[in-house]
Design a protein around this motif. Structure first.
Motif, short mmCIF file in Angstrom:
data_model
loop_
_atom_site.label_atom_id
_atom_site.label_comp_id
_atom_site.label_asym_id
_atom_site.label_seq_id
_atom_site.Cartn_x
_atom_site.Cartn_y
_atom_site.Cartn_z
N THR A 88 7.84 101.56 15.95
CA THR A 88 6.36 101.57 14.52
C THR A 88 6.71 101.83 13.09
O THR A 88 8.38 102.11 13.19
N LYS A 110 6.05 97.39 16.48
CA LYS A 110 5.15 97.18 16.28
C LYS A 110 5.41 98.09 14.49
O LYS A 110 5.04 98.86 14.24
N TYR A 168 1.35 92.46 13.58
CA TYR A 168 2.99 93.34 13.61
C TYR A 168 3.87 91.81 13.16
O TYR A 168 3.78 91.18 13.82
#
Length: 306
Positions: A88, A110, A168
């Motif tokens: 992330t 992500k 994303y």
């Protein structure tokens, strides 16, 4: 598992956390191949202590967390593949310092914008496609996809259809957005897990609960989200009595008495103006959201004094 010279390889499926393996390394290590396993955990910043590292291949595991900015100090690194994990955050600006980098694989995670401009203009990475494709050669933008998550010589980033999108950058497929997806995207973009009080995160992204049961989310009789209430950011440490900001399902920061501008359920096609607003919101970074929120609360506070 075998260690051959200065190359570290995993030949059977392992499920340990990544730092376990890092502790057994001894410099000078030139190559780490632990792809296609079930390794969890985060990428340790201590990899930066392997100055001779040339290849870091972590593809297709269950690695979480962010990309350590410290990796930007690996002057010999030429291949970095962390694709198909659960990473992330954003791509560190320090990656522009990797002068020997030739192959960069980030798709299938992500990750969010922005993409460092120094990577987008690098004519050596991923076959030099940045000369023709710009940032797409590093990672596909929001609302587009490719099987690898970036543009290749054979296939560029394909724009999603009007009925689908991506959550994303670097997506390997497009999908239809549900209102649950939209709420999850907002939670991640605003950094709710990092600064919301624990009680305010109750239920959020819980797979066993309907989004209508998430703390602060309200739905109508048909189960459609008609508003959410989230803690307001307070970056200056100023005490505010209300403590909450109402957000309608348009996913904008601004409070409004009007009906939501964006239908999160996808039951009707957004107008051109609404789609432009959706695209603008999806491309905002966490810093953009914080800045907009701070400006909004300042204006609310001034209005209250008047």
């Amino acid at each position: 598992m075998s260690s051959i010279g200065r190359k570290f390889c995993i030949r059977q499926v392992v499920t340990s956390r990544l730092p376990y393996f890092i502790r057994i390394f001894r410099s000078p290590i030139q190559r780490i191949d632990v792809f296609n396993n079930e390794i969890s955990g985060t990428i340790p910043w201590s990899l930066a202590n392997l100055p001779m590292l040339q290849i870091l291949h972590l593809k297709n595991n269950r690695i979480e967390g962010s990309l350590p900015s410290e990796l930007g100090s690996l002057n010999m690194l030429s291949w970095l593949d962390v694709s198909l994990n659960q990473l992330t955050g954003t791509i560190p600006e320090s990656f522009t310092n990797l002068q020997e980098l030739r192959d960069l694989r980030l798709g299938g995670n992500k990750l969010y914008d922005p993409v460092p401009e120094g990577l987008c203009s690098n004519s050596k990475i991923n076959g030099g496609l940045a000369n023709h494709c710009g940032c797409d050669a590093i990672i596909c933008p929001m609302m587009s996809y490719s099987p690898t998550g970036y543009a290749t010589a054979n296939e560029g980033c394909t724009k999603c259809s009007e009925e689908e999108g991506t959550l994303y950058i670097g997506s390997t497929a497009c999908k239809h957005f549900s209102q649950r997806d939209m709420l999850s995207l907002y939670f991640d973009a605003i950094g709710g897990a990092e600064w919301w009080p624990v009680e305010s995160t109750r239920g959020w992204k819980d797979e066993n609960l309907s989004e209508c049961e998430w703390e602060g989310v309200t739905c109508d009789a048909d189960g459609e989200v008609n508003g959410i209430a989230v803690p307001q950011p307070n970056p200056r440490g100023i005490h505010r009595n209300d403590g909450w900001a109402e957000l309608h399902a348009s996913r904008t920061i601004h409070y409004s008495e009007d009906e939501p501008k964006i239908d999160l359920t996808g039951r009707r096609k957004p107008t051109a103006e609404e789609q432009a607003e959706i695209d603008r919101i999806l491309r905002r970074t966490f810093e953009d959201l914080k800045a907009e929120a701070e400006d909004y609360y300042d204006r609310v506070e001034k209005a209250g004094r008047n």
